[in-house]
Scaffold this active site. Structure first.
Site, mmCIF file in Angstrom:
data_model
loop_
_atom_site.group_PDB
_atom_site.id
_atom_site.type_symbol
_atom_site.label_atom_id
_atom_site.label_comp_id
_atom_site.label_asym_id
_atom_site.label_seq_id
_atom_site.Cartn_x
_atom_site.Cartn_y
_atom_site.Cartn_z
ATOM 1 C CG ASP A 119 -2.299 0.614 0.882
ATOM 2 O OD1 ASP A 119 -2.336 1.685 0.248
ATOM 3 O OD2 ASP A 119 -3.334 0.029 1.275
ATOM 4 N N GLY B 160 4.095 1.176 -2.463
ATOM 5 C CA GLY B 160 3.927 1.339 -3.898
ATOM 6 C C GLY B 160 2.519 1.726 -4.271
ATOM 7 C CG ASP B 161 0.012 3.982 -7.661
ATOM 8 O OD1 ASP B 161 -1.024 3.283 -7.655
ATOM 9 O OD2 ASP B 161 0.069 5.083 -8.217
ATOM 10 C CG HIS C 3 -15.868 -1.928 -4.344
ATOM 11 N ND1 HIS C 3 -16.859 -1.856 -3.394
ATOM 12 C CD2 HIS C 3 -14.744 -1.460 -3.721
ATOM 13 C CE1 HIS C 3 -16.369 -1.362 -2.275
ATOM 14 N NE2 HIS C 3 -15.092 -1.117 -2.442
#
Length: 348
Positions: free
Chosen positions: A212, A236-237, A255
């Protein structure tokens, strides 16, 4: 003539029943409004030791006794509180999770779900129908996660609320996940690591990576004596990359995003995935009928405040295929969420 009159009377009676039902539906927004008010002032915490009058509760919570009584009276019709003959209110078994220190507390989840960042866009849902876009940006001037990144109050409410919701779900989900022995599990966008914590405890041979953003990882919950040496953090992304691993958990992640963004996340997991690996998307799966399902309600929250959606099994099948994954099965968990398992596209 009598038959015609009787038919007209029946139609009028039907019309009155329909009108009463629709008005009741329109008024039902006041139930979550009352629930939020009670949660915000911590009424349930003050009823842990037994029934109290609205006056006693008002002194403890710093509220107006008459107004508090009216809120609790409505919530008592939903079974969360109960008023006795002496006018005292008690917390029911159904309402116990409103306590901050309940074994499974959803007080923070209530405050998140009914926060203005969710509430105001829902009231402007007509805008979504008009242009197909989220109402959030028109109200707050930027997309949800951009607002979230620059507003510390919203960020705190969101993280606490998501952790609160997750605590009620994580154990049954972890028990239902098909983890192979000695696998490395990557919890993608895993927040504070509640699901990974449950998964590692339920499966002693697993190792885990919590993936995260740095500011989110700062609040992780994995540093417990029983998990020493079995977990690591990775900053990280998920729109850019994912750490190497065998099983990728995506709980309440896809979602939030539209199909193109979700496809980017899945492709990053697919590229990083070891041979024979799995992607486990943990989201509500909308059933193909008119039966009530919480996912259908959540879907409108996604539409109003974010850019994502809840999906059907067919939606996941198409999305997985575009990411070189094939949907192998959908596993129920005993919660509103299901586990949608994806394997490499070339696997049988």
């Amino acid at each position: 003539m009598n038959d015609a009159c009787e038919m007209n009377d029946a139609r009028e009676a039907e019309g009155r029943r329909s009108a009463a039902l629709i008005v009741e539906e329109a008024l039902s927004f006041l139930h979550p409004a009352a629930l939020r008010a009670a949660a915000a002032v911590g009424v349930a915490d003050h009823l842990a030791d037994g029934p109290r009058t609205p006056g006693e509760l008002a002194k403890s919570t710093g509220t107006d006794a008459a107004s508090l009584h009216r809120v609790l009276r409505l919530l008592a019709t939903r079974g969360l509180f109960e008023e006795d003959a002496e006018g005292r209110f008690r917390l029911t078994e159904a309402g116990d999770a409103l306590r901050t220190d309940a074994p499974v507390s959803v007080r923070s989840a209530v405050l998140m779900i009914t926060d203005r960042t969710m509430w105001l866009p829902a009231g402007e849902m007509t805008r979504c129908l008009e242009d197909g876009a989220s109402a959030f940006g028109q109200i707050f001037g930027m997309p949800f996660f951009d607002y979230f990144a620059q507003d510390a109050r919203t960020a705190e409410i969101f993280h606490k609320g998501m952790a609160s919701m997750s605590d009620a779900e994580n154990q049954p989900i972890a028990d239902a996940c098909p983890f192979p022995e000695r696998a490395t599990v990557v919890d993608v966008g895993g927040g504070h690591g509640g699901l990974l914590l449950s998964a590692l405890r339920a499966n002693p041979s697993l190792k885990g990576i919590l993936y995260d953003r740095p500011h989110v990882l700062a609040g992780h919950r994995l540093d417990t004596p029983d998990l020493t040496g079995r977990w690591s953090l990775a900053e990280g992304d998920f729109f850019t990359s994912a750490p190497p691993g065998d099983v990728y958990l995506l709980k309440r992640i896809l979602h939030d995003w539209d199909d193109a963004q979700s496809l980017t996340i899945l492709r990053n997991c697919r590229r990083a995935m070891a041979p024979g690996g799995r992607v486990l998307v943990i989201d509500a799966v909308i059933p193909p009928d008119n039966a009530p399902h919480q996912g259908k309600t959540l879907d409108l929250m996604m539409m109003a405040s974010l850019v994502g959606r809840e999906r059907t099994e067919a939606d996941f099948t198409r999305l997985f295929a575009a990411a070189d994954l094939q949907l192998s099965r959908v596993i129920p968990t005993g919660t509103v969420l299901s586990i949608v398992e994806g394997v490499a596209g070339d696997e049988p």
